[in-house]
Enzyme design. Structure first.
Site, PDB file in Angstrom:
ATOM      1  N   ARG A 238      12.597  40.622 -10.331  1.00 37.15           N
ATOM      2  CA  ARG A 238      13.525  39.959 -11.238  1.00 37.15           C
ATOM      3  C   ARG A 238      14.617  39.330 -10.372  1.00 37.15           C
ATOM      4  NH1 ARG A 238      10.140  40.014 -14.546  1.00 37.15           N
ATOM      5  NH2 ARG A 238      10.163  40.912 -16.639  1.00 37.15           N
ATOM      6  N   GLU A 267      17.962  31.796 -13.613  1.00 41.98           N
ATOM      7  CA  GLU A 267      16.574  31.447 -13.878  1.00 41.98           C
ATOM      8  C   GLU A 267      16.510  30.799 -15.252  1.00 41.98           C
ATOM      9  OE1 GLU A 267      13.576  34.396 -12.801  1.00 41.98           O
ATOM     10  OE2 GLU A 267      12.424  33.804 -14.571  1.00 41.98           O
ATOM     11  N   HIS A 286       8.442  31.652 -11.757  1.00 44.41           N
ATOM     12  CA  HIS A 286       8.115  32.920 -12.431  1.00 44.41           C
ATOM     13  C   HIS A 286       6.673  32.903 -12.968  1.00 44.41           C
ATOM     14  CE1 HIS A 286      10.142  36.593 -14.520  1.00 44.41           C
ATOM     15  NE2 HIS A 286       8.865  36.833 -14.259  1.00 44.41           N
TER      16      HIS A 286
END
Ligand code: DGY
Length: 322
Positions: A238, A267, A286
């Protein structure tokens, strides 16, 4: 008949199963997530929600759904966007997709490691810019993969799968996790060490922890600056596990040679972000679990668990603390 809202379209045909079971299924058709107000509106009166990591799944959303909400099935293994406590308080079952995406994520972590060390993206940019004029003994030298020491931070399923790949490249494997994993140590020849030792000795460090309060900005300025000279950081966990400003400093003025990031903070990473201006930062959007078959299987898992809960059965993949 129960209503289920799905916050993005899913690959494969699993959602048909919900239709066939007689449920009404509302799928958000757009590529971008539903805006918050729309999500709250769409949730009204549903019995099930299928959510993604960018959806904020909190008490407000659960209350917008109302007392008929029985299940929230998260299309991811990570649950940091889900308020598990709020779900527990409301008697809502939370499920997710552990296990199935382990290998796909470890594959991408290793791809980022290889690409960062051997300067694949930089080489591609070089060629595309028209700079490739000759072969030269000193062109784009990078650290060797084979025989390197790799540090795996977080030694759960994905960390171990990553280590298995590193083993195939004859790497020495160090790992840091709260608990020792003797079986994995024996299988992978991995050594359990403290985080400080791991950072000081590893040529490559790959992050595989969930985002929880203890791992928020785990890779802060102090830890990043304590990494081995010329080392590389890989993050497929993460974005918030790493302090982005400190990462930039460690790349520009500190020990880091390169970074391979599938996740970032912020993000999504805006195109003008300084990280993207660094020649040896490789970023993917991602896509750790984005193996085609993996994503279809994840859809089957969330749908099957929604069906189970809506028919009064136990789900197969409950979130641990729900
Ligand atoms: C996860 O599962 O948590 C990934 O980040 C997305 O698949």
């Amino acid at each position: 008949m129960k209503r289920v809202f799905v916050t993005r379209n899913l690959p494969g045909d699993s959602l048909d199963k919900l239709h066939r079971a007689g449920h009404e299924v509302d799928v958000w058709p757009e590529f971008l997530p539903p805006p918050r107000a729309t999500l709250l509106e769409k949730a009204k009166g549903v019995s099930g929600l299928i959510t993604m990591l960018e959806d904020k799944v909190d008490a407000e959303l659960m209350d917008a759904a109302g007392p008929g909400l029985k299940v929230i099935a998260q299309y991811a293994v990570g649950l940091d966007n889900v308020d598990l406590e709020a779900a527990k308080l409301r008697g809502v079952v939370v499920t997710h997709t552990p296990g199935v995406l382990t290998d796909a994520t470890a594959d991408l972590a290793f791809a980022l490691l290889a690409a960062s060390a051997r300067r694949v993206a930089e080489g591609y940019d070089y060629v595309r810019r028209g700079d490739w004029k000759t072969w030269h003994p000193e062109l784009l030298l990078g650290p060797e993969l084979h025989g390197a020491t790799v540090g795996v931070v977080g030694f759960g399923r994905i960390g171990q799968a990553f280590a298995r790949r590193a083993r195939g490249f004859d790497m020495r494997i160090l790992y840091f996790s709260r608990r020792r994993k003797p079986q994995a140590e024996a299988e992978l020849g991995a050594e359990h060490v403290g985080l400080a030792e791991l950072l000081a000795e590893s040529d490559f460090v790959s992050l595989h922890t969930p985002l929880v309060p203890e791992t928020l900005r785990l890779m802060n300025a102090e830890r990043l600056s304590s990494m081995k000279e010329g080392s590389i950081l890989i993050n497929t966990a993460r974005g918030k596990v790493v302090d982005t400003d400190a990462l930039l400093t460690a790349l520009e003025d500190g020990p880091l040679f390169a970074a391979g990031l599938d996740v970032s903070d912020p993000e999504p990473l805006p195109a003008d972000h300084p990280l993207l201006a660094h020649p040896r930062v490789v970023v993917t959007p991602h896509i750790g679990s984005a193996g085609a078959a993996t994503r279809v299987r994840m859809a089957e898992m969330v749908v099957d668990d929604v069906l189970s809960v809506l028919s009064g059965k136990e789900p197969t993949f409950p979130a641990k603390s729900s």
